[in-house]
Structures are given as C-alpha cells and as structure tokens.
Write a protein that holds these residues in place. Structure first.
Motif, PDB file in Angstrom:
ATOM      1  N   THR A 514       0.843  -1.210   0.000  1.00  0.00           N
ATOM      2  CA  THR A 514       0.000   0.000   0.000  1.00  0.00           C
ATOM      3  C   THR A 514       0.869   1.249   0.000  1.00  0.00           C
ATOM      4  O   THR A 514       0.674   2.163  -0.805  1.00  0.00           O
ATOM      5  N   LEU A 515       1.852   1.256   0.912  1.00  0.00           N
ATOM      6  CA  LEU A 515       2.744   2.428   0.979  1.00  0.00           C
ATOM      7  C   LEU A 515       3.482   2.613  -0.354  1.00  0.00           C
ATOM      8  O   LEU A 515       3.562   3.719  -0.882  1.00  0.00           O
ATOM      9  N   GLY A 516       3.987   1.507  -0.899  1.00  0.00           N
ATOM     10  CA  GLY A 516       4.726   1.582  -2.167  1.00  0.00           C
ATOM     11  C   GLY A 516       3.841   2.075  -3.296  1.00  0.00           C
ATOM     12  O   GLY A 516       4.257   2.897  -4.119  1.00  0.00           O
ATOM     13  N   THR A 517       2.601   1.579  -3.332  1.00  0.00           N
ATOM     14  CA  THR A 517       1.682   1.993  -4.398  1.00  0.00           C
ATOM     15  C   THR A 517       1.359   3.482  -4.278  1.00  0.00           C
ATOM     16  O   THR A 517       1.360   4.217  -5.275  1.00  0.00           O
ATOM     17  N   ILE A 518       1.107   3.928  -3.056  1.00  0.00           N
ATOM     18  CA  ILE A 518       0.773   5.351  -2.870  1.00  0.00           C
ATOM     19  C   ILE A 518       1.992   6.226  -3.183  1.00  0.00           C
ATOM     20  O   ILE A 518       1.868   7.263  -3.845  1.00  0.00           O
ATOM     21  N   LEU A 519       3.166   5.789  -2.737  1.00  0.00           N
ATOM     22  CA  LEU A 519       4.373   6.566  -3.060  1.00  0.00           C
ATOM     23  C   LEU A 519       4.580   6.635  -4.576  1.00  0.00           C
ATOM     24  O   LEU A 519       4.998   7.658  -5.115  1.00  0.00           O
TER      25      LEU A 519
ATOM     26  N   ALA B 104      -6.131   3.552   9.713  1.00  0.00           N
ATOM     27  CA  ALA B 104      -5.880   3.140   8.328  1.00  0.00           C
ATOM     28  C   ALA B 104      -7.143   3.280   7.482  1.00  0.00           C
ATOM     29  O   ALA B 104      -7.099   3.758   6.337  1.00  0.00           O
ATOM     30  N   HIS B 105      -8.291   2.878   8.043  1.00  0.00           N
ATOM     31  CA  HIS B 105      -9.547   3.012   7.289  1.00  0.00           C
ATOM     32  C   HIS B 105      -9.890   4.485   7.057  1.00  0.00           C
ATOM     33  O   HIS B 105     -10.396   4.849   5.988  1.00  0.00           O
ATOM     34  N   GLY B 106      -9.593   5.326   8.053  1.00  0.00           N
ATOM     35  CA  GLY B 106      -9.819   6.777   7.898  1.00  0.00           C
ATOM     36  C   GLY B 106      -8.976   7.315   6.743  1.00  0.00           C
ATOM     37  O   GLY B 106      -9.444   8.105   5.925  1.00  0.00           O
ATOM     38  N   LEU B 111      -8.504   9.073   0.962  1.00  0.00           N
ATOM     39  CA  LEU B 111      -7.952   8.825  -0.383  1.00  0.00           C
ATOM     40  C   LEU B 111      -9.089   8.796  -1.422  1.00  0.00           C
ATOM     41  O   LEU B 111      -8.973   9.360  -2.505  1.00  0.00           O
ATOM     42  N   LEU B 112     -10.192   8.132  -1.047  1.00  0.00           N
ATOM     43  CA  LEU B 112     -11.324   8.057  -1.976  1.00  0.00           C
ATOM     44  C   LEU B 112     -11.976   9.424  -2.161  1.00  0.00           C
ATOM     45  O   LEU B 112     -12.414   9.765  -3.267  1.00  0.00           O
ATOM     46  N   ILE B 113     -12.035  10.237  -1.089  1.00  0.00           N
ATOM     47  CA  ILE B 113     -12.581  11.603  -1.224  1.00  0.00           C
ATOM     48  C   ILE B 113     -11.712  12.394  -2.209  1.00  0.00           C
ATOM     49  O   ILE B 113     -12.214  13.093  -3.091  1.00  0.00           O
ATOM     50  N   GLY B 114     -10.399  12.250  -2.059  1.00  0.00           N
ATOM     51  CA  GLY B 114      -9.470  12.923  -2.972  1.00  0.00           C
ATOM     52  C   GLY B 114      -9.700  12.478  -4.413  1.00  0.00           C
ATOM     53  O   GLY B 114      -9.681  13.282  -5.338  1.00  0.00           O
ATOM     54  N   GLY B 115      -9.953  11.168  -4.584  1.00  0.00           N
ATOM     55  CA  GLY B 115     -10.224  10.628  -5.916  1.00  0.00           C
ATOM     56  C   GLY B 115     -11.468  11.259  -6.513  1.00  0.00           C
ATOM     57  O   GLY B 115     -11.517  11.557  -7.712  1.00  0.00           O
ATOM     58  N   SER B 356      -3.543  11.347   3.052  1.00  0.00           N
ATOM     59  CA  SER B 356      -4.124  10.033   3.352  1.00  0.00           C
ATOM     60  C   SER B 356      -3.051   8.955   3.415  1.00  0.00           C
ATOM     61  O   SER B 356      -3.157   8.021   4.213  1.00  0.00           O
ATOM     62  N   SER B 357      -1.997   9.081   2.595  1.00  0.00           N
ATOM     63  CA  SER B 357      -0.962   8.037   2.649  1.00  0.00           C
ATOM     64  C   SER B 357      -0.262   8.049   3.998  1.00  0.00           C
ATOM     65  O   SER B 357       0.025   6.991   4.571  1.00  0.00           O
ATOM     66  N   VAL B 358      -0.024   9.233   4.521  1.00  0.00           N
ATOM     67  CA  VAL B 358       0.617   9.320   5.846  1.00  0.00           C
ATOM     68  C   VAL B 358      -0.293   8.691   6.892  1.00  0.00           C
ATOM     69  O   VAL B 358       0.136   7.872   7.720  1.00  0.00           O
TER      70      VAL B 358
END
Lengths: 637, 382
Positions: A514-519, B104-106, B111-115, B356-358
C-alpha cells in the motif's frame, strides 16, 4: 529494419580472407587480460572497466560471462589482438534448432553432462553459413518486424551479432602494424628504415606520399604493373581498401575527450583515424593507445598497465574501477545462491541425521549467503551511486534478499525450520530468475530521465519491492500451510501457528504494497501531474494490494475459513508475478522500461502451476478432512 | 426505524460488502488493464474505470460485440467509500488495539474523497512553447472546441469557442458573436484528408474544394486521433457553403463577412491561465553516446502583471502556481528550434493522497505493532 548491402558484402569478403589456416591459439593471455581490465570504456552512456565491457559483450554472444577455458577479458584481448584465432573459437551459443537448421549447420549432439560446448559455433562457421543464405537475410531485413516469423527474427538477430562481433574484433586494426610493404624500394621511399610493415596511423601520416605512388602506377601499362615495385604498391592499395572498411568499428570507446569527460561522448581508436586534424590532446592519446597495443602485441603486460594508467588520467578518481573489478570478480550472487542451496540441503539432511548440527549449518549458511547477497547489492549501489533498484534484474535480486531476510527473521523468532527452509528456497529461485535477466548484458544500465531520481528510487521503488518480497514470503508460508495440513494433520497447533505467521506476513505485505503503491502515485503526481493514471504498472501494484485486502477481509467477514484464506493467500505470488513481469507484456503505458517478450511462457507456466497446486492441495485437504470427520465423531461417541 | 437504519448500516459497513466489491474492482482492473493493449488507455479508462455502468467490454477479445451490463469502477469505488464511512460510523470498536485499523480506514476514506475531487474537478492539458514564445493558456488533452476567431481587431483576436454538445453531428451554432449560422453536418473523431477524386460541388469552399475527408478507426493512443468536421455556413454572405475542419490544421479556414475576417478552428479546448509562461531556454542532456535522455528541463519566466519570475521546470520538479502545476512532459525539435511541452494540471484533490498516505501508513504501522508479535509467537520446542 534495413541492413546495408555494401556492408554485408564488405564483411563477407573479409570473412573469406580470414578463413586462413590459423589454428586456435593456446597462448596464455591471463597476464595481458589482467593488465587490460582497468582500462575505462564508455558503453551505453556509462564509464566502465574493460572487464565489464568484455563480460557484457560476451553475454550477448555466449549468454555467459566467461568461456570454458578463458575469462571474458582474455577472450576480448584475444579478439582484439589475435582476431583470426578468435574467429575459430566456438563463442556463439545458439540453441534455436530451427535457426541452426536454416543456417545449414550441424546440430551437435550432447554427449554427456560435462559437454559444455553444446550448441556453440565459431564466428567462422556462422559467417560461412550466413554467406550461403545472404539473400534470405537481406529479404528478411527489408520486411517490417511484425511480418517476420520467430525464426526469421532469430536469424536476423544472430546475423547482427556476427556483424557486431566482427566490428568489435577490428577495434584495434588501425593501430597494429599489419599493412605489409613487400618491396624494399617502396619501404625506403616511405621512410620505413628497417621495417616492412605499417599501421593505419602511419598511413595517415604518409597519405600524400602513398597517394603519389598510387597515382604514378595508375599510368603504367598492364605489363609494367607486373614488375615487383608496382605490384607492391597495388598490394598496399588492396590492404588499405580492406583497412578503410574498419572505420565503422567504433564500439570500443576508450579515448576520453579533453573536456567534460564524464558527460561527453568518448572516442574509439578509429574515431581518431578518420583523417581529420587531431588536437594535441587527441594526438597524445593516439600515441598512448598505439603504444599500449604494441606493448600488448609484444606481451609486455607491465607496459600495457603504464599506458592504460596514462590514458585514464584524471577520470580514474571519478570512476570506481577497482570497486567494479572487485564486484565482477567477487561473483557475489553466485556465491550467495551457493550458500542458500547449502542451507536447503543441510536442512533436508537434518531430518535424517545430526539434526542439531545440520540445522545450525543450514542457519549459518543462510545468514552467510544473505550477508554476501547484501554486500553485492551495496557494492552495486556504490558503483552506480544510486539506490539498489532501478532495473528488473536489480528488482529480482533485491526481492530475493527480502524473502531471505523475512525467512531468517521468522526462523530466529520461531525456530521451527519453516522460515529457514522458505528463505533458502525463495532466495535460490529468485536468484535464478535474476540470472536469466543478467544474460541480457551489462546489468548496470543508465536510466531514462523520469527514473533518474534517487529520492523516488530510494522510497517508492524500494518500498514496493519490499512489498513484493513480503507478499511472496506470505504466499510461500501459505504453500507450506497447505502441504503441512495435508500430510501432517495431527499437529493442529503447528498448523495454526503457520496460519498465524501467514496472516501476520499478509499484514506486513499490505503495509508495504500500500505504501509503495501510494508513493508511486505521488511520484506520478510529481512527474506527470497525476496521482493515478490507470497505467498497467500502477494497476499491477493495485492488484496485489486489492488481492491481499480481499483475502484479509474475506477472513474478517467469515466468508473465508482458515483453509480458503490460506488457499487465497497461496495465490498471491500469481498477482505479484503479473504485476512484476506480466504487465510489461502488454507493452503499453508510461512505464516503458523492463519490457520483455520472452517471459510470457514462463509466466504462463508459473501461474498455471500455482493454480493447479492450490486447487489440488485445497481440494485434497477438504476431501480428506471431510472423510475423517464422521470417523472421529463415531470414535468419540 | 432506528433499528432498521442500524441494520442497513451494519450491512453497508460489513467487511463482506468490501470483500465482494473489491473482487469486482479487481475484475474491472484486470479487464481495463488488458484492454489498454487493444483500445488504448483513454478508451479503456472511460469504459472501465471512470464509468458508473458499462455495457460493452472494449479491448477484451473474447467479449467483443457482446452486451454484458456491469457496474463500472466509479460505482465500485463509491460502494467502497460508503462501506468505509459506514464502518467508521457504525462498526468501529473504539479500543486501543483497534486504533491502527481505525486510522488506516480513515486514511483510505480520505484517499477516496481525494479521488472524487480529482475525477470531477481537475483539468489536465498541455502547453507547447518554442524558445522565446510565451502563452497564457493551455490545451485540453482530449476535449475539443470549435473556435470562431474574429481576426479583424489589429492588436488582438476575439475568440468564441463552442464545446461539448456543439462538437457532434447536427449541432447548430448561432448568436454569441457568430455573424451567421454554423451547422455541423458530420463529425469524425479520427479522419485524414485525401485529395478529391472528382471536382467538388460549387458550394464547397476552402479545403473542401480540392480535398475529401476519410474517416479512420480510433487509434488506441487517443492523442494520435485527428478529429474532423464538415460544417455548413449560412448567413455569412458570399462565403456561405460547406467547409472541412481538421484538428490541428495548419491552413486556416477563413470567412469574410461584413468587412471582418473570421477563422474557423477545430482544436483542443483551451483554458485561460491568470498569468503567462515564457520559455527562455530548453535544455536536453543525453547519456553520452546514446539516444537515452538523461535529463531535460525548461527555463521559464512566469509573467504576472509587471512582475517576471525566472523558474526552472524539470523532470520530477514541477512549478506550482495558483493551483496550476506545470510538469516537464516532453519536447519537440523542429530544425534549429526547440519547443518544450509542459503538462498543466489543476487538481482540487491533489493534496489528499499525500495526507491520506501518511494517515494510512501510521494506521497500518500501529496495527502491525499490535498484531504481529502475537501472530509470530515463539514455539516452545523445535
């Protein structure tokens, strides 16, 4: 696709000339090869030692980086200095039977397992064979590639290799004194005191005088030309005509430019022999390479070393030649895979006898193998001054390291053999996959502009590859679960523990993928202006994440039981393989690097094999336990 | 009522819903990826990923010609969004050991909102500039417009552009500064111009006098398609007639009416920037002795009012200005002249993936720390 007809004829004429009666040499070239190894060559945009250049070229012709009886450097030294002997050496490895038949060559039968010359052909054999089908080759070359059959493409590829081989062999032909002057008067007029031969450098110096001689005999009658002096001039003319054909032999770029040596194009010996005026710098370099070549012809390795040292000049400090030579000679990944194999074998043997000692040997072997593996990767990083992964080869080797590390860590934590076994098996398999990519040539290629970012190579690329590794080891543990549960159902606690390890590794794999994909998305945002573009490579990474999330949430929802969860997890390597190699087969998208046509068949067998394995084992476990359930209920009753 | 809402909420929040939705998304993902080989990214993306529902399966050879209705990627992602939202609202066990999964779910939700913002509010295009040139607009990658350009003012042009419903067969354009009526008789998304075999009727003007349009199949690389239009002009006076317009056509189709000269141009839709970009220099470096680009970059001036700011745009180092981002995308060499191609993006959802990734990674890390030691518990004996 087009090949110059003139070039074809010229080369083939020379093929015939070279079909002389020289046998294969037993000359010891090891000293000279060692002297040549630190010579810096520019190839594919990179400055590299002669040894690496020799290895990557030999890989192209032979698919191995050494011959049976000589190193790559020895082979190249022989090819450059004694080409006629090298032409008879069976260097070309061609296993495509249809190609061999099309060339009319004999298919040599494998006598025994030690017959390492199997399907090897010399340059002379190939050039004579191509001479017979030259019209066909020219017809193929004029067609669009998509209209050619696989055999025709292979024939053209092999033909181009023979041309490259010949061109490489002529790299020093302008430096050696092999233009014979057969008449004393002519030698005297050319100022060659006590010498009966010239090199092309000298010819350029004497070109006006030679032109006058040729002009003078052109007015003679045919009878007058039959006398020794005109005959000698004519012979000189013929030799020069042959020599001029070598001017395109410019693949060995060993002469640095005066300025911007790191970023400008280097020159080959023939680049200095085009007849243009040379700068003082270039004249000095030309003298050095002539001296180097003459010393090599004399067999004076020490003088060769001196000339190479002078030729390299200041570049030496900026090119890690010694480190790369250490890397080449270290054969780190061959050694690490040897230790992984020892680890696996010791572990197997430990089930039969000396369990404690052989287990320890297995663990220590895996750790030593891993350390060698890491050193190999680190040296590559130092040589290329970039993070560990930028090519498919590096990716495979790195993921192999991750699989081994994960297995060792699980083993150290749990001491139940399984982690150690999977580390050895996974490391070995991935090493051999990597070796197949190494056969393409130099594995330290330069990067296209968009990949040329150490920050993103160090973050996204490393992370996603750790994710690949974690997903693979989770999948391997799932395989182990299926096997253990089928053959050893009694140990329920052990089965549950393997399941837990698989589950834990799944969470780790989800984190890294997941981290790799997002990065990767963020890199895309920084480079191309969009976080997600539905590019095949991006979709491949998302496919692994989705698959892992599907099996995890299926388990959480109670839809997947322990067996079906593990069966699903055992299929994870398929998603990894498709994301890693499969999407490249589509040959579309912005990630237009690492495309590989040959991988399709292997990928098909791998995916099919995995599906069959999981289907058989999961079904067998289900049926076996279904049969046992009523029986145990009865006995309990 | 409250109970039934909770039951619905529980269903929507269930991991089972995620499980089935994710399987469907995976199927679409595989289909859309394979399809790219045959129909290209743009068609594949519109059919599978950006659609709510789709009926045909373009680019999947075994399903070619079949009508099989199926929910699209946008539908699947919306279900996932609702699923995540409902999970956080209805089914979140607020316990310490679940902190990681909650976070993580948050992050996934964000991420989906950003999409969503990106899908509906972003504009993408490119700007091509030769050295020394400047521009205050950029062209959309795919959307077309029919521009009616009044060239009569000395120092500037008056441009009226028509998009969307006007770029189709049967569309009628009149008013809005257009001195006559333009009727779109035919529209081709990809076509080429061929020399006409026979003399054209007298009402055919401009390009249509000597050439004819030949429709072509869509190219999988959508940017390679060259749109074409047959338009009929009336109310323009003596220049009334049939005209052919071709996307990117270098020869302008000019109409003179009431003492003014108008140009008709079928082109990529253009968006106006609140500032200008001027290309000072384009620098390209290759790996020595190869045709592989090592680095390319554009030295530009950002012109805004009376101010001028010098900026360098290179691979992986874009220029961010007033919600617009300029990326070094490509370059063109035309003889001695060099042009840069900058990708221009305005994306309201750009920051969401970063945040969201963070959040997701923090959540997953916490989850691993809570769960992994227990799952890897050491056995007592060998």
């Amino acid at each position: 696709m087009s090949l110059s007809a003139k070039r074809l004829l010229a080369v083939l004429t020379t093929f015939v000339l070279t079909a002389c009666l020289h046998g294969q040499s037993s000359r010891d070239l090891s000293g000279l090869a060692e002297a040549f190894e630190p010579l810096i060559v520019q190839q594919d945009g990179r400055l590299k030692p002669f040894d690496t250049f020799a290895r990557s070229n030999l890989l192209v012709f032979n698919q191995k980086s050494k011959l049976v009886d000589m190193s790559a450097s020895e082979w190249l030294v022989e090819l450059l200095l004694y080409p006629r002997e090298s032409y008879r050496r069976p260097v070309f490895r061609e296993r495509n039977v249809e190609v061999i038949q099309a060339l009319g060559l004999e298919i040599d039968k494998k006598q025994d397992s030690s017959d390492r010359q199997y399907h090897h052909y010399s340059f002379l054999q190939l050039s004579e064979a191509f001479n017979n089908i030259l019209e066909d080759i020219r017809a193929f070359a004029s067609k669009p590639r998509e209209e050619l059959s696989a055999t025709e493409v292979a024939l053209i590829t092999l033909y181009q290799k023979t041309l490259s081989y010949y061109a490489l062999s002529r790299s020093f032909s302008g430096l050696v004194y092999d233009i014979e002057i057969t008449n004393d008067q002519l030698a005297s007029e050319l100022g060659l005191e006590g010498r009966s031969s010239l090199n092309y450098v000298k010819v350029l110096e004497l070109r006006n005088t030679i032109a006058e001689k040729i002009e003078a005999i052109s007015s003679l009658s045919p009878e007058e030309r039959q006398t020794p002096y005109p005959m000698a001039v004519l012979y000189l003319t013929t030799q020069l005509q042959d020599k001029i054909r070598d001017t395109s032999a410019v693949s060995l770029k060993i002469v640095p430019p005066e300025a911007n040596q790191d970023t400008s194009e280097w020159m080959s010996p023939w680049d200095l022999l085009s007849g243009r005026p040379l700068s003082d710098w270039e004249s000095e370099r030309l003298e050095q390479i002539v001296s180097m070549t003459l010393a090599a012809k004399r067999g004076d390795a020490s003088a060769v070393e001196d000339q190479i040292s002078a030729l390299r000049g200041e570049v030496t400090a900026r090119v890690p030649v010694e480190l790369e030579l250490t890397y080449n000679k270290g054969n780190f990944f061959n050694r690490s895979v040897a230790f992984y194999i020892i680890s696996c074998v010791s572990l197997w043997l430990s089930f039969a006898f000396l369990p404690k000692w052989l287990y320890r040997i297995s663990l220590v072997s895996a750790v030593i193998g891993f350390l060698i593996h890491v050193v190999g990767i680190l040296i590559r990083c130092l040589i290329m001054a970039r993070p560990p992964i930028a090519t498919l080869y590096e990716s495979v080797i790195f993921v192999g390291g991750i699989v081994v590390l994960s297995g060792i860590l699980v083993e150290v934590k749990r001491r139940d053999v399984l982690g150690l076994f999977l580390a050895g098996v996974g490391g070995t398999i991935l090493h051999f996959v990597g070796f197949s990519y190494a056969a393409d040539g130099d594995t330290m290629g330069m990067l296209v502009a968009v990949l040329n970012s150490n920050f993103w190579l160090a973050t996204h690329v490393v992370t996603i590859n750790i994710g690949y590794g974690a997903a693979l080891i989770a999948g391997l543990f799932a395989h182990a679960y299926l096997i253990v549960r089928l053959v050893n159902r009694a140990s329920k606690e052990r089965i549950k523990e393997i399941f837990n390890v698989s589950y834990g590794l799944t969470i780790v794999a989800i984190f890294f993928t997941t981290l790799g994909t997002i990065l990767g998305g963020i890199w895309g945002d920084q480079s191309w202006g969009r976080f997600w573009g539905w590019d095949p490579k991006e979709n491949g990474a998302l496919m692994i994440v989705l698959w892992l999330l599907i099996v995890l949430h299926g388990r959480l929802a109670g839809i997947l039981k322990e067996l079906s969860f593990t069966a699903g997890l055992a299929l994870t390597p398929i998603t990894v393989a498709l994301a890693w190699f499969g999407v490249n087969l589509l040959q579309v998208g912005l990630h237009s690097y690492g495309f590989d046509d040959g991988v399709a068949t292997n990928l098909f067998y791998f995916c099919g094999g995995e599906l069959v394995f999981v289907a058989i084992f999961a079904t067998a476990i289900y049926l076996k336990e279904k049969q046992q359930r009523p029986a145990s209920s009865k006995s309990a009753a | 009522m409250a109970i039934s809402v909770k039951r619905i909420g529980n269903f929507v929040a269930s991991p089972a819903l995620f499980f089935y939705t994710a399987i469907w998304l995976l199927i679409i993902l595989v289909a859309g990826t394979i399809a790219q080989k045959y129909v290209g990214l743009y068609v594949s993306q519109n059919a599978y990923f950006s659609s709510w529902f789709f009926f045909e399966w373009p680019g999947i050879p075994i399903l070619e010609g079949l009508i099989i209705p199926a929910p699209g990627g946008r539908f699947a992602l919306t279900i996932m969004f609702m699923n995540l939202l409902a999970k956080l609202v209805f089914k979140s066990p607020w316990r310490w050991d679940r902190t990681g999964t909650l976070i993580a779910h948050g992050g996934g939700l964000l991420l989906l909102i950003g999409g969503f913002f990106t899908a509906y509010f972003s504009k993408e295009g490119n700007m091509m500039l030769f050295e020394g040139d400047s521009s205050g607009n950029y062209a959309d990658y795919h959307e077309l417009e029919l521009a009616v350009i009044d060239q009569s003012p000395e120092d500037y042009n008056n441009v009226v552009a028509f998009r969307n419903e006007y770029i189709r067969e049967g569309a009628v354009i009149e008013g809005s500064g257009v001195p006559g009526k333009i009727t779109v008789r035919q529209f081709f998304r990809n076509a080429s111009v061929l020399r006409a075999d026979s003399p054209a009727p007298r009402d055919h003007k401009g390009l249509a006098q000597r050439f004819r349009l030949a429709p072509k199949e869509l190219d999988p690389v959508f940017e390679r398609n060259q749109a074409a239009m047959v338009v009929e002009l009336s109310g323009f006076g003596q220049d009334d007639g049939i005209y052919y317009l071709l996307q990117g056509m270098r020869i302008p189709q000019l109409i003179e009416t009431s003492g003014k000269i108008f140009q008709l141009d079928l082109r990529n839709a253009r968006y106006i920037l609140p500032f200008k970009i001027e290309l000072i220099d384009f620098i390209k470096r290759m790996h020595p002795g190869t045709q592989t680009a090592k680095d390319y970059r554009s030295i530009v001036n950002v012109l805004e009012g009376d101010t001028k700011r010098r900026v360098e745009i290179s691979m992986n180092q874009p220029l961010v200005k007033n919600q617009y981002i300029f990326y070094q995308a490509s370059f063109i060499e035309d003889g001695d002249r060099e042009a840069t191609v900058l990708a221009v993006v305005r994306n309201a959802g750009r920051n969401y993936p970063y945040v969201s990734s963070v959040i997701m990674c923090i959540g997953l890390m916490i989850h691993i720390l809570f769960r992994l030691p227990n799952l890897m518990k050491k056995r007592r004996s060998l």
